[in-house]
Design a protein around this motif. Structure first.
Motif, mmCIF file in Angstrom:
data_model
loop_
_atom_site.group_PDB
_atom_site.id
_atom_site.type_symbol
_atom_site.label_atom_id
_atom_site.label_comp_id
_atom_site.label_asym_id
_atom_site.label_seq_id
_atom_site.Cartn_x
_atom_site.Cartn_y
_atom_site.Cartn_z
ATOM 1 N N LEU A 58 0.862 -1.174 0.000
ATOM 2 C CA LEU A 58 0.000 0.000 0.000
ATOM 3 C C LEU A 58 0.900 1.226 0.000
ATOM 4 N N ARG A 59 0.782 2.035 -1.046
ATOM 5 C CA ARG A 59 1.551 3.277 -1.141
ATOM 6 C C ARG A 59 0.579 4.437 -1.009
ATOM 7 N N VAL A 60 0.909 5.367 -0.116
ATOM 8 C CA VAL A 60 0.089 6.556 0.096
ATOM 9 C C VAL A 60 0.982 7.772 -0.093
ATOM 10 N N VAL A 61 0.533 8.685 -0.944
ATOM 11 C CA VAL A 61 1.267 9.926 -1.165
ATOM 12 C C VAL A 61 0.407 11.072 -0.651
ATOM 13 N N ASP A 62 0.992 11.841 0.253
ATOM 14 C CA ASP A 62 0.345 13.014 0.844
ATOM 15 C C ASP A 62 0.824 14.255 0.100
ATOM 16 N N THR A 63 -0.070 15.193 -0.153
ATOM 17 C CA THR A 63 0.278 16.433 -0.845
ATOM 18 C C THR A 63 -0.036 17.630 0.043
ATOM 19 N N PRO A 64 0.602 18.767 -0.207
ATOM 20 C CA PRO A 64 0.207 19.995 0.493
ATOM 21 C C PRO A 64 -1.250 20.313 0.177
ATOM 22 N N GLU A 77 -0.980 27.977 -5.363
ATOM 23 C CA GLU A 77 -1.212 27.198 -6.582
ATOM 24 C C GLU A 77 0.097 26.625 -7.114
ATOM 25 N N GLU A 78 1.162 27.427 -7.073
ATOM 26 C CA GLU A 78 2.463 26.955 -7.543
ATOM 27 C C GLU A 78 2.978 25.808 -6.655
ATOM 28 N N LEU A 79 2.827 25.957 -5.345
ATOM 29 C CA LEU A 79 3.238 24.910 -4.411
ATOM 30 C C LEU A 79 2.466 23.624 -4.691
ATOM 31 N N PHE A 80 1.158 23.749 -4.908
ATOM 32 C CA PHE A 80 0.330 22.570 -5.161
ATOM 33 C C PHE A 80 0.722 21.898 -6.477
ATOM 34 N N MET A 81 0.914 22.671 -7.531
ATOM 35 C CA MET A 81 1.288 22.093 -8.826
ATOM 36 C C MET A 81 2.657 21.418 -8.742
ATOM 37 N N ASP A 82 3.596 22.031 -8.033
ATOM 38 C CA ASP A 82 4.899 21.397 -7.829
ATOM 39 C C ASP A 82 4.737 20.074 -7.081
ATOM 40 N N ALA A 83 3.848 20.066 -6.081
ATOM 41 C CA ALA A 83 3.597 18.855 -5.299
ATOM 42 C C ALA A 83 2.974 17.761 -6.163
ATOM 43 N N ILE A 84 2.087 18.132 -7.078
ATOM 44 C CA ILE A 84 1.468 17.149 -7.968
ATOM 45 C C ILE A 84 2.524 16.569 -8.909
ATOM 46 N N LYS A 85 3.415 17.410 -9.403
ATOM 47 C CA LYS A 85 4.517 16.910 -10.245
ATOM 48 C C LYS A 85 5.378 15.924 -9.458
ATOM 49 N N GLU A 86 5.673 16.252 -8.194
ATOM 50 C CA GLU A 86 6.431 15.343 -7.332
ATOM 51 C C GLU A 86 5.682 14.027 -7.141
ATOM 52 N N ALA A 87 4.369 14.131 -6.916
ATOM 53 C CA ALA A 87 3.555 12.935 -6.685
ATOM 54 C C ALA A 87 3.543 12.035 -7.918
ATOM 55 N N ILE A 88 3.498 12.630 -9.095
ATOM 56 C CA ILE A 88 3.541 11.840 -10.328
ATOM 57 C C ILE A 88 4.905 11.179 -10.472
ATOM 58 N N ALA A 89 5.967 11.921 -10.162
ATOM 59 C CA ALA A 89 7.315 11.364 -10.243
ATOM 60 C C ALA A 89 7.511 10.232 -9.228
ATOM 61 N N MET A 90 6.883 10.344 -8.058
ATOM 62 C CA MET A 90 7.006 9.308 -7.027
ATOM 63 C C MET A 90 6.304 8.019 -7.434
#
Length: 142
Positions: A58-64, A77-90
């Motif tokens: 079970l993998r869980v990714v938490d975002t801002p 918005e920039e922080l959130f979009m950066d976090a989504i990019k990180e989440a996709i990369a993870m």
């Protein structure tokens, strides 16, 4: 590694909705910092993994939070979009479900509606119907 046995979840929601505590509950241990605070707690996306009794991972990714309280709306918005990019990369294979964390007991405000609208622009108009599980938090306060 047989990824077909794994389950990948992405936590989304407004700042203060209880994403960290939800992630901890889903995982069964304290992986994410969960504190009562007036400001945003999560700054970057973070992934935690656990192996379940049946051998599945079970993998869980938490975002801002959407609507982060540090800085301007554009900064959030920039922080959130950066976090989504990180989440996709993870997790480049994708997610089985997006967990939309909402705080129970409060009225759906204009800010909540705006945040859901924003998430629709990021993930697509039908992301709630097709890919979301809605989690209601703080019900023990009522």
């Amino acid at each position: 590694m047989d990824r077909s046995r794994d389950l990948d979840l992405l936590l989304l929601g407004k700042t203060g909705a209880g994403k960290n505590a939800t992630g901890n509950s889903v995982l069964g241990f304290k992986a994410f910092s969960s504190v009562a605070a007036t400001d945003s707690v999560t700054i970057k996306s973070k992934k935690e993994v656990t192996e379940l009794e049946n051998g599945h991972r079970l993998r869980v990714v938490d975002t801002p939070g959407v609507g982060d309280t540090r800085g301007t709306e554009a900064d959030g918005e920039e922080l959130f979009m950066d976090a989504i990019k990180e989440a996709i990369a993870m997790n480049p294979a994708g997610y089985h479900a997006l967990l939309l964390v909402l705080r129970f007991g409060s009225r759906l405000t204009k800010e909540d509606v705006d945040i859901i609208g924003y998430l629709k622009t990021v993930f697509g108009e039908n992301f709630i119907e097709k890919h979301c599980i809605i989690i209601m938090t703080y019900s023990d306060d009522f």
